[in-house]
Design a protein around this motif. Structure first.
Motif, PDB file in Angstrom:
ATOM      1  N   PHE A   1       0.851  -1.192   0.000  1.00  0.00           N
ATOM      2  CA  PHE A   1       0.000   0.000   0.000  1.00  0.00           C
ATOM      3  C   PHE A   1       0.885   1.239   0.000  1.00  0.00           C
ATOM      4  O   PHE A   1       1.808   1.355   0.802  1.00  0.00           O
ATOM      5  CB  PHE A   1      -0.907  -0.018   1.233  1.00  0.00           C
ATOM      6  CG  PHE A   1      -1.958   1.053   1.216  1.00  0.00           C
ATOM      7  CD1 PHE A   1      -3.111   0.908   0.456  1.00  0.00           C
ATOM      8  CD2 PHE A   1      -1.812   2.210   1.972  1.00  0.00           C
ATOM      9  CE1 PHE A   1      -4.084   1.892   0.438  1.00  0.00           C
ATOM     10  CE2 PHE A   1      -2.783   3.200   1.966  1.00  0.00           C
ATOM     11  CZ  PHE A   1      -3.916   3.035   1.188  1.00  0.00           C
ATOM     12  N   ASP A   2       0.622   2.144  -0.921  1.00  0.00           N
ATOM     13  CA  ASP A   2       1.421   3.350  -1.096  1.00  0.00           C
ATOM     14  C   ASP A   2       1.344   4.241   0.162  1.00  0.00           C
ATOM     15  O   ASP A   2       0.271   4.680   0.542  1.00  0.00           O
ATOM     16  CB  ASP A   2       0.876   4.114  -2.309  1.00  0.00           C
ATOM     17  CG  ASP A   2       1.724   5.315  -2.660  1.00  0.00           C
ATOM     18  OD1 ASP A   2       2.642   5.649  -1.872  1.00  0.00           O
ATOM     19  OD2 ASP A   2       1.463   5.914  -3.714  1.00  0.00           O
ATOM     20  N   SER A   3       2.504   4.481   0.777  1.00  0.00           N
ATOM     21  CA  SER A   3       2.491   5.236   2.034  1.00  0.00           C
ATOM     22  C   SER A   3       2.010   6.682   1.836  1.00  0.00           C
ATOM     23  O   SER A   3       1.560   7.332   2.764  1.00  0.00           O
ATOM     24  CB  SER A   3       3.871   5.225   2.680  1.00  0.00           C
ATOM     25  OG  SER A   3       4.795   5.807   1.791  1.00  0.00           O
ATOM     26  N   GLN A   4       2.087   7.154   0.596  1.00  0.00           N
ATOM     27  CA  GLN A   4       1.585   8.508   0.303  1.00  0.00           C
ATOM     28  C   GLN A   4       0.084   8.626   0.565  1.00  0.00           C
ATOM     29  O   GLN A   4      -0.427   9.705   0.800  1.00  0.00           O
ATOM     30  CB  GLN A   4       1.834   8.831  -1.176  1.00  0.00           C
ATOM     31  CG  GLN A   4       3.274   8.735  -1.578  1.00  0.00           C
ATOM     32  CD  GLN A   4       3.863  10.103  -1.854  1.00  0.00           C
ATOM     33  OE1 GLN A   4       3.221  10.925  -2.476  1.00  0.00           O
ATOM     34  NE2 GLN A   4       5.049  10.353  -1.363  1.00  0.00           N
ATOM     35  N   LEU A   5      -0.587   7.490   0.479  1.00  0.00           N
ATOM     36  CA  LEU A   5      -2.045   7.523   0.642  1.00  0.00           C
ATOM     37  C   LEU A   5      -2.454   7.567   2.110  1.00  0.00           C
ATOM     38  O   LEU A   5      -3.607   7.808   2.436  1.00  0.00           O
ATOM     39  CB  LEU A   5      -2.683   6.297  -0.020  1.00  0.00           C
ATOM     40  CG  LEU A   5      -2.486   6.189  -1.541  1.00  0.00           C
ATOM     41  CD1 LEU A   5      -3.058   4.865  -2.047  1.00  0.00           C
ATOM     42  CD2 LEU A   5      -3.160   7.347  -2.259  1.00  0.00           C
ATOM     43  N   MET A   6      -1.490   7.353   3.009  1.00  0.00           N
ATOM     44  CA  MET A   6      -1.818   7.273   4.433  1.00  0.00           C
ATOM     45  C   MET A   6      -2.324   8.592   4.989  1.00  0.00           C
ATOM     46  O   MET A   6      -3.182   8.623   5.846  1.00  0.00           O
ATOM     47  CB  MET A   6      -0.594   6.819   5.242  1.00  0.00           C
ATOM     48  CG  MET A   6      -0.205   5.382   5.002  1.00  0.00           C
ATOM     49  SD  MET A   6      -1.547   4.218   5.261  1.00  0.00           S
ATOM     50  CE  MET A   6      -1.731   4.313   7.031  1.00  0.00           C
ATOM     51  N   ASN A   7      -1.741   9.697   4.504  1.00  0.00           N
ATOM     52  CA  ASN A   7      -2.134  10.988   5.063  1.00  0.00           C
ATOM     53  C   ASN A   7      -3.215  11.684   4.254  1.00  0.00           C
ATOM     54  O   ASN A   7      -3.614  12.784   4.576  1.00  0.00           O
ATOM     55  CB  ASN A   7      -0.907  11.882   5.220  1.00  0.00           C
ATOM     56  CG  ASN A   7       0.005  11.339   6.309  1.00  0.00           C
ATOM     57  OD1 ASN A   7      -0.469  10.937   7.374  1.00  0.00           O
ATOM     58  ND2 ASN A   7       1.293  11.283   6.027  1.00  0.00           N
ATOM     59  N   ARG A   8      -3.678  11.004   3.238  1.00  0.00           N
ATOM     60  CA  ARG A   8      -4.787  11.566   2.455  1.00  0.00           C
ATOM     61  C   ARG A   8      -6.100  11.258   3.156  1.00  0.00           C
ATOM     62  O   ARG A   8      -6.192  10.404   4.029  1.00  0.00           O
ATOM     63  CB  ARG A   8      -4.792  10.931   1.060  1.00  0.00           C
ATOM     64  CG  ARG A   8      -3.585  11.300   0.220  1.00  0.00           C
ATOM     65  CD  ARG A   8      -3.933  12.075  -1.048  1.00  0.00           C
ATOM     66  NE  ARG A   8      -5.024  11.522  -1.828  1.00  0.00           N
ATOM     67  CZ  ARG A   8      -4.847  10.829  -2.947  1.00  0.00           C
ATOM     68  NH1 ARG A   8      -3.642  10.579  -3.396  1.00  0.00           N
ATOM     69  NH2 ARG A   8      -5.894  10.402  -3.630  1.00  0.00           N
ATOM     70  N   SER A   9      -7.136  11.991   2.734  1.00  0.00           N
ATOM     71  CA  SER A   9      -8.464  11.704   3.260  1.00  0.00           C
ATOM     72  C   SER A   9      -8.870  10.292   2.852  1.00  0.00           C
ATOM     73  O   SER A   9      -8.554   9.843   1.753  1.00  0.00           O
ATOM     74  CB  SER A   9      -9.483  12.700   2.723  1.00  0.00           C
ATOM     75  OG  SER A   9      -9.420  13.900   3.431  1.00  0.00           O
ATOM     76  N   LEU A  10      -9.601   9.643   3.747  1.00  0.00           N
ATOM     77  CA  LEU A  10      -9.980   8.248   3.584  1.00  0.00           C
ATOM     78  C   LEU A  10     -10.650   7.983   2.229  1.00  0.00           C
ATOM     79  O   LEU A  10     -11.755   8.471   1.976  1.00  0.00           O
ATOM     80  CB  LEU A  10     -10.926   7.878   4.739  1.00  0.00           C
ATOM     81  CG  LEU A  10     -11.465   6.473   4.836  1.00  0.00           C
ATOM     82  CD1 LEU A  10     -10.366   5.433   4.767  1.00  0.00           C
ATOM     83  CD2 LEU A  10     -12.260   6.320   6.120  1.00  0.00           C
TER      84      LEU A  10
END
Lengths: 445, 256
Positions: free
Chosen positions: B134-143
């Motif tokens: 899972f791309d760690s960049q997506l962790m801090n994006r809105s769900l």
């Protein structure tokens, strides 16, 4: 249709005003006394705003004016009591200057003020004496609100802040308006803030009227603000007062060329009645105005936000976003006006009001208004009223997050566009925490 | 037995959707439920997860011996039931990280464990993130906001990995996935398979079952499981389609 407001206060006012004026004959300049007199006459002609007139269509102020109010704001209060109350009013981790007003009057000895070279803070009476007051006071512009006239006639004290030319105040200034009274008090308070050319400041306001006062406070406040050329002012209103407080707050801002004024209204109080009027007038070009608001209302609260932005000059931007969450039998009112005058070409004006209703009995009346007289502008306005998304709620619950926590999360998410604009981290934290407590109280009722 | 579904009947509004489902799942097993559109596959998943628009009108479901139908959706989740959504919900303003942290904290509290420290949590997230690529960049994006179809499904599997459920229901996880995404999602699931947990895979196509090999295959039709078998049943369905089944069933159904 007219609807005359009946209140014991109407009969009381002429006597109060006469006394008020005669008390001031020696101290105040004739020009101010004349303005007071004119404002009072105008007020008496119009009276308190009648329910169902256009500006007060959904807001009936009459029930909030029935007490036998005192107009006397003079008081003595022990410094130790004040200090305790102040501590409770300061958001955790907020590094700010603290400016204390008691019953509207600035208290220098209780305050921690910035360097005098940067900011000059005085009581209104001292400012009047020094002659610094008149140029910005009660500035002429087409329309004054009824409560504003009453304030001009009757205000006793207040505070004047001048942020000096080119000064960049190193910390926010947190004004704590503390009230002390033992019978119902009708307090007319007045503030005048001038942010001089090129100056930058952040001002935070909190009203504290402790439960121990045990009597109603009706606070009719007027804050006049001038941002001179290239000045930048951030203004945070943290409205967290208790149930016995009733608020009519007028903010009137005159912005000069290249200045930025950002207003943040957070209304998360238990106050029975809140009416905020914000009037912005652009008197120069290349101005930026930001108005952000978030309101939470529960029980039988009435929260009314009226804003008006007058784009009178070309090449200015205004951006407004108000979001509200209504619970129980609370009523929310939003009215946002944008006037783009004929000269104001190349205006960018955006306005949005979104509401979330969490209880069947809650209501919101929202009216975005746009009047455009120029032909080369970009303007938009919109409003929504909705509920928590059941699908989103189920998604969160299906991951083990409880109903109340999931709901809180979705309300925070709803408010996010507004809270994300806060530039003081301690304030943002404080707002989020108060919102949590507010929603928890609702969930546990 | 982990899950015991006994004569489960449910409806939406006035329409009967599930008409007597019987299914038993043991730890370590992977079951697949196949069937034509509208047969009730996703409804079964929704009823098991506790979606409120479904009303259970009969039967029982026990999960590790406890009455599942008596639990709220959040309690079902904390007890170890996980539903990977067919259409994961986008929630602007709630960050993926914040959401995962809240969910993990609730699960730990349910087990009587203290919340992770921020450091422990980050390490835990990192480990699981790598597991499901899972791309760690997506962790801090809105769900899920603005996530591609594949990213959303991978996020579901990431949640699955983090919550470590006993029973995972994958509701058409393969829908809208290209072949690479399908492979990554399947690999993630395969890594998470153990003798202690179980999977219920709902799918319209056989394709996913090439990657996640089931122990049992059930065919759902018109609200009932009409046939059960091993993996060969899935291959047979792939070859013959569902029409032969419909014809066969119509002969058995009373004329309405």
């Amino acid at each position: 249709m007219t609807n005359t407001l009946t209140s014991p206060i109407i009969a009381q006012l002429p006597g109060v005003f006469e006394q008020h004026l005669s008390d001031r004959k020696q101290a105040e300049p004739a020009s101010l006394l004349t303005q007071r007199d004119e404002a009072f006459k105008t007020f008496m002609l119009k009276g308190f705003p009648a329910y169902r007139t256009e500006e007060w269509k959904y807001t009936n102020v009459a029930p909030f004016l029935q007490e036998a109010f005192s107009f006397d704001t003079t008081t003595t209060v022990a410094n130790t009591t004040v200090e305790e109350l102040l501590k409770a009013a300061i958001p955790a981790g907020l590094d700010a200057y603290t400016l204390v007003c008691v019953n509207g009057k600035f208290q220098k000895e209780l305050s921690q003020v910035p360097a005098e070279a940067d900011v000059q803070i005085t009581t209104v009476s001292a400012a009047i004496e020094a002659g610094a007051y008149a140029p910005h006071f009660n500035t002429e512009y087409d329309y004054k609100h009824t409560f504003e006239d009453l304030n001009t006639a009757l205000f006793e004290e207040g505070m004047m802040i001048v942020v000096k030319k080119g000064a960049s105040v190193d910390k926010p200034m947190h004004i704590i308006h503390l009230y002390h009274h033992s019978s119902p008090l009708f307090a007319q308070t007045r503030q005048l803030w001038v942010v001089e050319e090129g100056a930058q400041a952040q001002i935070i306001e909190t009203l504290v009227d402790p439960a121990s006062n045990n009597a109603v406070l009706f606070n009719n406040n007027v804050t006049e603000i001038v941002t001179e050329a290239t000045a930048n002012l951030q203004h945070y209103q943290l409205q967290t007062a208790l149930h016995h407080v009733r608020i009519v707050h007028q903010t009137r801002v005159h912005q000069h060329e290249d200045s930025v004024y950002s207003h943040f209204a957070f209304i998360m109080s238990s106050a029975a009645f809140t009416r905020n009027n914000i009037d912005i007038v652009h008197v120069g070009e290349h101005i930026e105005t930001n108005l952000y608001g978030f309101y939470l209302a529960s029980e039988q609260q009435l929260i009314d936000n009226h804003t008006a932005v007058h784009h009178a000059k070309p090449n200015c931007n205004s951006n407004e976003l108000y979001k509200g969450v209504l619970l129980d039998k609370a009523v929310g009112v939003f009215n946002g006006k944008i006037f783009v005058h004929q000269d104001a070409q190349k205006t960018n004006a955006f306005q949005q009001n979104n509401n979330m209703i969490l209880s069947e009995g809650a209501m919101v009346y929202t009216k975005p208004q746009l009047e455009i007289y120029a032909d080369d502008v970009k303007c938009s306005h919109g409003t929504t009223i909705g509920q928590v998304s059941e699908e989103a709620l189920f998604y969160l619950k299906s991951r083990g997050i409880g109903e109340a926590a999931a709901r809180n999360m979705l309300v925070h998410a709803f408010a996010y566009d507004v809270t994300a604009q806060i530039t003081v981290p301690a304030i943002r934290k404080y707002i989020e925490q108060i919102a949590d407590e507010y929603l928890d109280t609702f969930a546990n009722n | 037995m982990m899950l015991n579904i006994n004569d489960l009947q449910a409806r939406v509004e006035e329409k009967a959707i599930l008409k007597g489902i019987n299914l038993q799942i043991n730890p370590g097993e992977v079951h697949a439920i196949m069937g034509p559109n509208g047969s009730g596959k996703s409804s079964l998943a929704s009823v098991l997860a506790g979606r409120e628009s479904y009303e259970v009108t009969g039967g029982s479901v026990t999960f590790d011996g406890k009455d599942l139908l008596d639990m709220s959706p959040e309690v079902r989740a904390r007890e170890g039931l996980f539903l990977a959504f067919q259409y994961p919900v986008e929630i602007p303003g709630v960050s993926n990280m914040q959401f995962l942290k809240a969910a993990v904290t609730e699960h730990r509290a349910h087990k009587g464990l203290p919340p992770f420290t921020p450091k422990e949590f980050l390490a835990f997230v990192k480990e699981k993130q790598q597991l499901v690529q899972f791309d760690s960049q997506l962790m801090n994006r809105s769900l899920n906001e603005g996530f591609s179809g594949g990213e959303k499904k991978r996020n579901e599997i990431l949640q699955l990995a983090m919550l470590e459920p006993k029973l995972s229901i994958l509701d058409e996880t393969d829908s809208g996935l290209d072949i690479d995404a399908l492979r990554i999602v399947s690999e993630g699931v395969n890594k998470l398979r153990s003798k202690d947990n179980a999977f219920l895979i709902i799918t319209h196509y056989q394709r996913l079952l090439d990657y996640i090999v089931p122990d049992f295959v059930h065919v759902l039709y018109n609200g009932r499981i009409v046939r059960s078998g091993t993996r060969e049943l899935a291959l047979e369905l792939e070859e013959k389609g569902y029409d032969w089944l419909k014809e066969e069933m119509h002969l058995q159904e009373p004329v309405q």
